[in-house]
Scaffold this active site. Structure first.
Site, short mmCIF file in Angstrom:
data_model
loop_
_atom_site.label_atom_id
_atom_site.label_comp_id
_atom_site.label_asym_id
_atom_site.label_seq_id
_atom_site.Cartn_x
_atom_site.Cartn_y
_atom_site.Cartn_z
CB CYS A 137 -1.01 0.00 1.14
SG CYS A 137 -0.33 0.12 2.81
CG HIS B 227 -4.54 -0.09 3.90
ND1 HIS B 227 -3.69 -0.80 3.09
CD2 HIS B 227 -5.58 0.27 3.12
CE1 HIS B 227 -4.20 -0.87 1.87
NE2 HIS B 227 -5.36 -0.22 1.87
CG HIS C 14 -6.84 0.35 -1.47
ND1 HIS C 14 -7.02 -0.42 -0.35
CD2 HIS C 14 -7.97 0.14 -2.20
CE1 HIS C 14 -8.18 -1.06 -0.39
NE2 HIS C 14 -8.77 -0.73 -1.52
#
Length: 168
Positions: A69, A120, A132
């Protein structure tokens, strides 16, 4: 060949191709909606969307090797001439916080997915969507909705990188 043979062969071709055409049309109709650059879409978001489908690879930050990510986010911003810290927590510490109701295309959205406030990160698009590199399980860069119950529950904030003009 006589005209009867040509007609019969033509009908056979149509009968064989018709299911293929129908399946193709249904496949297109049920394919996930891919957002394109539109009004209010930042160049950051447009480039990020072009990377959909690139494999998830922990610790990686290139289209050739794949992305985790934060590697995805740093790569996308680097292509726009903006350098960001490499880890999610460093990004959250380094970048100025913005209110959830002021999030624009290209801003970063952060989530607590493992018990850590900032574990994240994704890039906000528009209309409650973000792109993402979620996890090994999902396996690829994709678009998700902030309206999804999982992402709502784990949302931990938004940040705007310096050099990004909001709402470009």
């Amino acid at each position: 060949m006589n005209t009867t043979t040509i007609k019969n062969n033509g009908c056979l071709v149509i009968r064989l191709l018709l299911p293929v055409v129908i399946i193709s049309l249904y496949g297109c109709a049920s394919a996930p909606k891919i957002q394109s650059a539109g009004h209010g879409q930042s160049p950051v978001a447009t480039y990020a969307l072009s990377l959909q489908g690139i494999p998830y690879r922990y610790g990686k930050d290139s289209p050739e090797e794949g992305f985790d990510c934060s590697g995805f986010v740093t790569h996308v911003y680097q292509k726009q001439g903006i350098n960001l810290p490499r880890t999610v927590s460093e990004m959250a510490q380094y970048l100025p916080q913005i209110p959830k109701n002021d999030v624009h295309s290209g801003d970063l959205v952060f989530f607590n997915t493992n018990g850590t406030s900032f574990s994240h990160v994704g890039i906000y698009l528009n209309d409650g969507q973000f792109v993402h590199a979620p996890s090994q399980r999902t396996g690829r860069v994709l678009v998700s909705s902030l309206k999804n119950q999982y992402w709502q529950k784990h949302y931990s904030g938004a940040r705007r990188p310096k050099g990004l003009n909001a709402g470009m």
